[in-house]
Scaffold this motif. Sequence first.
Motif, mmCIF file in Angstrom:
data_model
loop_
_atom_site.group_PDB
_atom_site.id
_atom_site.type_symbol
_atom_site.label_atom_id
_atom_site.label_comp_id
_atom_site.label_asym_id
_atom_site.label_seq_id
_atom_site.Cartn_x
_atom_site.Cartn_y
_atom_site.Cartn_z
ATOM 1 N N VAL A 189 117.740 36.681 42.654
ATOM 2 C CA VAL A 189 118.907 37.561 42.647
ATOM 3 C C VAL A 189 118.461 38.965 42.244
ATOM 4 C CG1 VAL A 189 121.141 38.045 41.542
ATOM 5 C CG2 VAL A 189 120.489 35.688 42.042
ATOM 6 N N ARG A 190 118.962 39.960 42.937
ATOM 7 C CA ARG A 190 118.715 41.359 42.564
ATOM 8 C C ARG A 190 120.018 41.958 42.054
ATOM 9 N NH1 ARG A 190 115.974 46.422 45.716
ATOM 10 N NH2 ARG A 190 117.199 48.037 44.710
ATOM 11 N N GLU A 191 119.912 42.687 40.945
ATOM 12 C CA GLU A 191 121.068 43.387 40.388
ATOM 13 C C GLU A 191 120.720 44.867 40.275
ATOM 14 O OE1 GLU A 191 122.583 41.738 36.740
ATOM 15 O OE2 GLU A 191 122.490 39.701 37.533
ATOM 16 N N ASP A 192 121.420 45.705 41.041
ATOM 17 C CA ASP A 192 121.242 47.150 40.943
ATOM 18 C C ASP A 192 122.055 47.656 39.762
ATOM 19 O OD1 ASP A 192 119.607 47.828 43.322
ATOM 20 O OD2 ASP A 192 121.283 46.909 44.385
ATOM 21 N N TRP A 193 121.467 48.541 38.986
ATOM 22 C CA TRP A 193 122.142 49.051 37.807
ATOM 23 C C TRP A 193 123.199 50.088 38.198
ATOM 24 C CZ3 TRP A 193 116.878 49.971 35.022
ATOM 25 C CH2 TRP A 193 116.314 48.739 34.699
ATOM 26 N N PRO A 194 124.337 50.071 37.513
ATOM 27 C CA PRO A 194 125.421 51.009 37.830
ATOM 28 C C PRO A 194 125.021 52.479 37.707
ATOM 29 C CG PRO A 194 126.181 49.331 36.280
ATOM 30 C CD PRO A 194 124.703 49.140 36.443
ATOM 31 N N ASN A 195 124.041 52.783 36.845
ATOM 32 C CA ASN A 195 123.643 54.184 36.667
ATOM 33 C C ASN A 195 122.722 54.666 37.788
ATOM 34 O OD1 ASN A 195 121.100 53.101 36.092
ATOM 35 N ND2 ASN A 195 121.158 53.633 33.918
ATOM 36 N N GLY A 196 122.308 53.760 38.692
ATOM 37 C CA GLY A 196 121.472 54.134 39.823
ATOM 38 C C GLY A 196 120.023 54.428 39.473
ATOM 39 N N LYS A 197 119.631 54.164 38.230
ATOM 40 C CA LYS A 197 118.275 54.528 37.799
ATOM 41 C C LYS A 197 117.286 53.372 37.842
ATOM 42 C CE LYS A 197 119.753 58.346 34.931
ATOM 43 N NZ LYS A 197 119.709 58.955 33.612
ATOM 44 N N GLY A 198 117.691 52.241 38.351
ATOM 45 C CA GLY A 198 116.790 51.096 38.429
ATOM 46 C C GLY A 198 117.526 49.850 38.842
ATOM 47 N N TYR A 199 116.834 48.745 38.760
ATOM 48 C CA TYR A 199 117.407 47.449 39.118
ATOM 49 C C TYR A 199 116.567 46.357 38.475
ATOM 50 C CZ TYR A 199 113.679 47.364 42.674
ATOM 51 O OH TYR A 199 112.474 47.388 43.309
ATOM 52 N N GLU A 200 117.039 45.130 38.593
ATOM 53 C CA GLU A 200 116.279 43.995 38.079
ATOM 54 C C GLU A 200 116.304 42.867 39.085
ATOM 55 O OE1 GLU A 200 119.440 42.110 34.963
ATOM 56 O OE2 GLU A 200 118.715 44.151 34.559
ATOM 57 N N VAL A 201 115.245 42.071 39.083
ATOM 58 C CA VAL A 201 115.156 40.896 39.945
ATOM 59 C C VAL A 201 115.002 39.682 39.039
ATOM 60 C CG1 VAL A 201 113.811 39.699 41.714
ATOM 61 C CG2 VAL A 201 114.208 42.155 41.905
ATOM 62 N N HIS A 202 115.882 38.696 39.242
ATOM 63 C CA HIS A 202 115.876 37.454 38.484
ATOM 64 C C HIS A 202 115.305 36.364 39.379
ATOM 65 C CE1 HIS A 202 119.130 38.742 35.483
ATOM 66 N NE2 HIS A 202 118.929 39.786 36.287
ATOM 67 N N VAL A 203 114.426 35.546 38.823
ATOM 68 C CA VAL A 203 113.936 34.346 39.508
ATOM 69 C C VAL A 203 114.317 33.182 38.597
ATOM 70 C CG1 VAL A 203 111.948 33.113 40.428
ATOM 71 C CG2 VAL A 203 112.039 35.624 40.562
ATOM 72 N N MET A 204 115.345 32.425 39.028
ATOM 73 C CA MET A 204 115.905 31.356 38.222
ATOM 74 C C MET A 204 115.503 30.000 38.791
ATOM 75 S SD MET A 204 119.620 33.131 37.860
ATOM 76 C CE MET A 204 119.618 33.668 39.548
ATOM 77 N N MET A 205 115.185 29.081 37.898
ATOM 78 C CA MET A 205 114.786 27.725 38.297
ATOM 79 C C MET A 205 115.619 26.722 37.539
ATOM 80 S SD MET A 205 110.684 28.280 38.478
ATOM 81 C CE MET A 205 110.052 29.815 39.209
#
Length: 163
Positions: A146-162
């Motif tokens: 899952v990718r989550e873009d940050w509301p401030n537009g300055k980055g994002y995160e990628v989650h790898v869940m198992m």
Amino acid sequence: MKKLVVLCLASMVMANASAEIAEPSPVKICSYLADIGLKGRKWVEDYGDGSSGCASDYKDIGSGAPLANNLAYYVSGAGKYVMEVKLVLNYNQPRKPDAGTTALVAASQKLAQRALGGTLPTSVIELIKKGEHGSENVGRGMVEVVREDWPNGKGYEVHVMMR
């Protein structure tokens, strides 16, 4: 009709029972990635809301100001039972993603082998590299990206869940 309902419920329970983390001990699971600098702290059996878990410290990948890209490992569950292991890469430097993505793929491959007893398929590796949502059965469980873009537009995160 009753038989159909009972049959459906039984099949759902059997399907859920077959997808599981390989190791039953939360203490061991929290240490799965210690050899790559992502050792989870002590397992907390109840955070006060019925959930349990442990997490590693953030591991900086590369450099950058004010923050480098960083990777963390999380284990969550209930009581003494682990339900999910997860890696999260924070892209604090989204214009410099390569080293972070490489580290996330390597950690995900190691975690899939240890937690699910399977090899991460090329399709999941591509989801991680592209930062796209998707899931795939692996070993005894499932991997979801899952990718989550940050509301401030300055980055994002990628989650790898198992699970």
